[in-house]
Write an enzyme that holds these catalytic residues in place. Structure first.
Site: not given
Ligand SMILES: N[C@H](CCC[C@H](N)C(=O)O)C(=O)O
Length: 275
Positions: A74, A160, A209, A218, A221
């Site tokens: 994250c 991703h 997400e 994100c 992301g």
């Molecule tokens: N939902 C993401 C985790 C949090 C990523 C995001 N909040 C960031 O800042 O990178 C996943 O399931 O891989």
């Protein structure tokens, strides 16, 4: 059981951060999703746990989505993590080495209050994403509800998919994003980014997400979108990634190089919750 927590966010991607070094706890998936619930609990996109590292890193960083599932990485959380461990007096080191399920990252608190993170090297082999495809490609055709869409697919430690759109405000983030998140070709599900290219150094980005739905920003992301754009010779780093929550700066010098992310990390309040 009474649990102390700190509420934080990185560009509106919000977190409940829990010190699991000075309070020992193990939470069920149900308890995690209760904490994340915006009506019955505290409310957040992800829960971040600060633990002692098993190896020679400074800390172990565990990440749970709002649906209670544990994930590998994250980015916005990594910036909050380093601010948290400094503010809580857990370390004086800067940068700190942080172990995650997908490897080591090193966030650094900058003098101007922003945080820079070496987010590691992106992976592209389908099996490493994971994504079902015969071989690695720059973009893939994906059947979504009878339509064929073009995506890039890669891993920033977490999976991703990135789509390029002409108008970010009209992008089908909530509808199509939810379908791609659970697409059978992504056996561990996927985060789905929609990128509008403004010029070679600026994009707008929205992300549906995995395990949380559309968030205001994100971090991984943003890294994935810039990597996809650079690979297709549409972007030159550094790239300003404009999200609904604000701006991230992402740099990547190409294959087998780390992706670097810089952005804010904000503490909102501290509290206690009974579980
Ligand atoms: N939902 C993401 C985790 C949090 C990523 C995001 N909040 C960031 O800042 O990178 C996943 O399931 O891989």
């Amino acid at each position: 059981m009474k649990i102390k927590f700190t509420k934080m966010h990185g560009l509106g991607n919000d977190f409940v951060v829990i010190d699991c070094i000075n309070q020992t706890l193990s939470l069920s998936r149900k308890q995690l999703s209760f904490i994340a619930d915006r009506h019955f609990g505290i409310g957040c996109d992800q829960i971040l746990m600060v633990e002692k590292a098993s190896g020679n890193a400074d800390f172990f960083y565990r990440i749970f989505n709002a649906d209670g599932g544990e994930v590998e990485q994250c980015g916005n959380g990594a910036r909050c993590f380093v601010r948290y461990v400094h503010d809580q007096g857990l370390t004086l080191k800067n940068p700190v080495s942080v172990e995650t399920l997908s490897g080591l990252i090193t966030p650094t608190l900058q003098k101007n209050g922003e945080v820079t993170v070496d987010m590691g090297i992106p992976k592209f082999e389908p099996a490493e994403i994971p994504f079902v495809a015969d071989h690695r490609a720059l973009t893939y055709s994906l059947e979504v509800q009878g339509k064929t869409v073009q995506i890039s697919a890669l891993s920033m430690g977490n999976p991703h998919a990135v789509r390029i759109v002409g108008d970010i405000d009209k992008a089908p983030v909530g509808s199509e994003g939810a379908l791609i998140e659970t697409h059978p070709r992504f056996p561990k599900r996927v985060n789905v980014g929609y990128m509008q290219i403004i010029d070679r150094h600026n994009i707008q980005l929205r992300v549906f997400e995995r395990g949380a739905g559309e968030t205001l920003a994100c971090g991984t992301g943003a890294c994935a979108a810039v990597v996809a754009g650079v690979q297709q010779n549409l972007l030159d780093t550094p790239v300003s990634v404009n999200t609904r929550g604000g701006k991230l700066t992402i740099s990547w010098d190409g294959e087998n190089q780390s992706v670097w992310m810089t952005g804010p990390a904000v503490t909102v309040f501290e509290g206690e919750i009974n579980l």
